[in-house]
Design a protein around this motif. Structure first.
Motif, short mmCIF file in Angstrom:
data_model
loop_
_atom_site.label_atom_id
_atom_site.label_comp_id
_atom_site.label_asym_id
_atom_site.label_seq_id
_atom_site.Cartn_x
_atom_site.Cartn_y
_atom_site.Cartn_z
N PHE A 29 -10.83 3.52 -10.34
CA PHE A 29 -10.37 2.21 -10.81
C PHE A 29 -9.71 1.32 -9.75
O PHE A 29 -9.50 0.13 -10.01
CB PHE A 29 -9.38 2.40 -11.97
CG PHE A 29 -9.96 3.15 -13.13
CD1 PHE A 29 -11.16 2.77 -13.71
CD2 PHE A 29 -9.31 4.27 -13.64
CE1 PHE A 29 -11.70 3.47 -14.77
CE2 PHE A 29 -9.84 4.98 -14.71
CZ PHE A 29 -11.04 4.58 -15.28
N SER A 30 -9.34 1.85 -8.58
CA SER A 30 -8.64 1.03 -7.60
C SER A 30 -9.48 -0.16 -7.14
O SER A 30 -9.00 -1.31 -7.12
CB SER A 30 -8.24 1.88 -6.38
OG SER A 30 -7.25 2.81 -6.72
N LEU A 31 -10.72 0.08 -6.77
CA LEU A 31 -11.57 -1.02 -6.28
C LEU A 31 -11.89 -2.04 -7.37
O LEU A 31 -11.77 -3.25 -7.13
CB LEU A 31 -12.85 -0.46 -5.66
CG LEU A 31 -12.66 0.34 -4.35
CD1 LEU A 31 -14.00 0.85 -3.85
CD2 LEU A 31 -12.00 -0.52 -3.28
N LEU A 33 -2.51 -0.69 -11.52
CA LEU A 33 -1.34 -1.54 -11.30
C LEU A 33 -0.99 -1.73 -9.83
O LEU A 33 -0.63 -2.84 -9.41
CB LEU A 33 -0.13 -0.95 -12.03
CG LEU A 33 -0.15 -1.02 -13.56
CD1 LEU A 33 0.98 -0.19 -14.15
CD2 LEU A 33 -0.04 -2.47 -14.02
N ILE A 34 -1.08 -0.67 -9.03
CA ILE A 34 -0.58 -0.73 -7.65
C ILE A 34 -1.28 -1.80 -6.81
O ILE A 34 -0.61 -2.63 -6.18
CB ILE A 34 -0.68 0.66 -6.98
CG1 ILE A 34 0.23 1.66 -7.71
CG2 ILE A 34 -0.29 0.57 -5.51
CD1 ILE A 34 1.68 1.26 -7.80
N GLY A 53 -6.86 -9.04 -2.76
CA GLY A 53 -6.90 -8.10 -3.87
C GLY A 53 -7.81 -6.93 -3.58
O GLY A 53 -7.46 -5.76 -3.80
N ARG A 54 -9.00 -7.21 -3.04
CA ARG A 54 -9.97 -6.16 -2.76
C ARG A 54 -9.56 -5.29 -1.57
O ARG A 54 -9.73 -4.06 -1.59
CB ARG A 54 -11.35 -6.78 -2.54
CG ARG A 54 -12.06 -7.11 -3.84
CD ARG A 54 -13.22 -8.06 -3.65
NE ARG A 54 -12.75 -9.44 -3.47
CZ ARG A 54 -13.55 -10.49 -3.40
NH1 ARG A 54 -14.86 -10.32 -3.45
NH2 ARG A 54 -13.06 -11.70 -3.27
N LEU A 81 -8.65 -1.28 -1.75
CA LEU A 81 -9.20 -0.22 -0.90
C LEU A 81 -8.07 0.56 -0.23
O LEU A 81 -8.13 1.80 -0.14
CB LEU A 81 -10.12 -0.84 0.16
CG LEU A 81 -10.79 0.15 1.12
CD1 LEU A 81 -11.64 1.17 0.36
CD2 LEU A 81 -11.66 -0.60 2.14
N PHE A 82 -7.04 -0.15 0.22
CA PHE A 82 -5.89 0.53 0.82
C PHE A 82 -5.21 1.44 -0.20
O PHE A 82 -4.85 2.59 0.10
CB PHE A 82 -4.90 -0.51 1.35
CG PHE A 82 -3.66 0.08 1.95
CD1 PHE A 82 -3.72 0.89 3.07
CD2 PHE A 82 -2.41 -0.17 1.39
CE1 PHE A 82 -2.57 1.44 3.63
CE2 PHE A 82 -1.26 0.37 1.93
CZ PHE A 82 -1.34 1.18 3.05
N SER A 83 -5.05 0.95 -1.42
CA SER A 83 -4.45 1.77 -2.48
C SER A 83 -5.34 2.97 -2.79
O SER A 83 -4.84 4.08 -3.04
CB SER A 83 -4.26 0.92 -3.74
OG SER A 83 -3.71 1.69 -4.79
N LEU A 84 -6.65 2.75 -2.76
CA LEU A 84 -7.59 3.85 -3.02
C LEU A 84 -7.42 4.97 -2.01
O LEU A 84 -7.31 6.14 -2.38
CB LEU A 84 -9.02 3.31 -2.98
CG LEU A 84 -10.15 4.35 -2.98
CD1 LEU A 84 -10.15 5.14 -4.28
CD2 LEU A 84 -11.51 3.68 -2.77
#
Length: 416
Positions: free
Chosen positions: A71-73, A130-131, A357-358, A362-365
């Motif tokens: 779900f991150s991306l 959320l992150i 956002g994207r 990716l960083f959060s992923l």
């Protein structure tokens, strides 16, 4: 006006905290990231209550981490085209539901491994969405020349959330038991969604970029974001290091409770205090950076701090004295505060506004979504290695990988 008065007036932290909407955002993020730290600790502790098998811990880690991969991306692509505020409110309420459901299942002694996997997956899904959306909001809340300070304060909030999360998580479990603790966690997340409701975002950044207008496919938006990162060398380097960090952080978050409980014979509060000391170090360096109007050679500073990550894991794996581990944790956390603040600031600086956002998704992923990969690696490694040796191996992988990347990344070291 005196020189001292001018200095106070230009203090970046004062300027940012004077912004009502940033204060509300900061408080909401503090509460939501509090749940991120709590959930990893609490669900692993729940797994250890269900069974002492390393397989159970790995399965709970997979349930918490797989949502990050899924779900991150999409969350980042949605953040570039939809109302970020509404996304955060609705998804945080979903997290409240799953945390509350966990409390009920434990209270009535219905909880078992399959149900624990379901509620962990639901909670992890909410957090993974959320992150990146929270991170993408910052440019809409602060002036561009105060972005680094805002990121420093964000890291301070995350460090504070980890401290409070560790203390609240471990302390609540010890004082009230698992059922009441998860009920408390649901209330905390609900308060975060209420705070974000009152934030007013700047409309200077369009939520819908040119590519989204041409093609409404979320998959197409994600592909454009991945291509954007691939075409920018500095972003590739930052994300590559993020992969190694994410693998190490995921492994550490799964192994530390097991090492503390089964090898160091610590209770939940003593274990959570280890995380609190790490976050204290992170807060100290993040606040220091936030007080600076500008810092040159951010890339070089990031490269130096990043090379502390692997050695920290290795040292913790070798130590068996609780006080020595606490000392290492606060020093390691200080390096972590510098590393994450510089890394996020560089990501903002190198990324166009309509792509943030994207890119941050990716960083959060890579930073948070590698928990399931870490869980699989740990599950396989535990066939031959105990938890501490597994942590040492993972630290060695991170050490070698980050050292190779940073020594070859001259453009990043010399940048901004």
């Amino acid at each position: 006006m005196t020189e001292k008065a001018l200095e106070v007036e230009k203090n970046p932290i004062r300027e940012i905290l004077a912004l009502r909407d940033y204060r509300l955002f900061w408080g909401a993020q503090l509460l939501i990231t509090l749940i991120q730290g709590i959930s990893r600790f609490a669900f692993v502790w729940l797994a250890l209550e269900i069974s002492t098998s390393a397989t159970v811990v790995a399965l709970l880690g997979l349930s918490l981490g797989i949502p990050g991969l899924l779900f991150s991306l999409p969350a980042g692509a949605a953040a570039d085209r939809l109302d970020k505020q509404k996304i955060i409110i609705y998804i945080s309420l979903l997290g409240v539901f799953f945390l509350g459901m966990t409390s009920v299942l434990i209270q009535y002694d219905i909880i078992n491994l399959p149900l624990a996997l379901v509620v962990a997956f639901g909670t992890g899904s909410a957090i993974s969405i959320l992150i990146p959306v929270l991170q993408a909001m910052i440019p809409q809340l602060v002036p561009a020349d105060r972005l680094m300070s805002a990121v420093g304060l964000q890291n301070m909030g995350q460090g504070g959330a980890t401290i409070l999360g560790a203390l609240i998580g471990g302390g609540a479990i010890k004082l009230f038991g698992l059922a009441a603790a998860f009920g408390l966690f649901a209330i905390i997340m609900l308060l975060g969604s209420i705070l974000i409701w009152f934030v007013k975002l700047s409309t200077s950044l369009s939520a819908t970029n040119i590519e989204s207008k041409q093609d409404n496919s979320l998959v197409n938006d994600i592909a454009i974001g991945l291509k954007y990162v691939a075409l920018h060398p500095q972003l590739r380097i930052l994300i590559s290091i993020g992969i190694l960090m994410g693998f190490g952080i995921g492994s550490y978050s799964l192994l530390l409770p097991e090492i503390a409980k089964n090898e160091l014979l610590l209770d939940s509060f003593e274990t959570s205090s280890l995380l609190a000391f790490f976050s204290t170090g992170m807060i100290i360096t993040s606040v220091f950076i936030a007080t600076k109007s500008n810092i040159s050679r951010k890339g070089l500073i990031f490269a130096i701090a990043a090379n502390c990550f692997g050695p920290g894991l290795i040292i913790i794996g070798f130590l068996s004295n609780y006080l020595l581990i606490l000392t290492v944790m606060i020093i390691w956390g200080g390096c972590g505060g510098v590393m994450l603040t510089m890394q996020r600031t560089l990501l903002y600086n190198y990324t166009a506004e309509h792509m943030q956002g994207r890119v941050f998704a990716l960083f959060s992923l890579v930073l948070h979504g590698f928990l399931p990969i870490a869980a699989i690696f740990i599950g396989i490694s535990r066939i031959w290695l105990n938890p501490t040796n597994t942590l040492i191996v993972i630290g060695t992988i991170a050490l070698i990988g980050i050292l190779v990347i940073t020594t070859r990344a001259s453009s990043l070291r010399q940048g901004i």
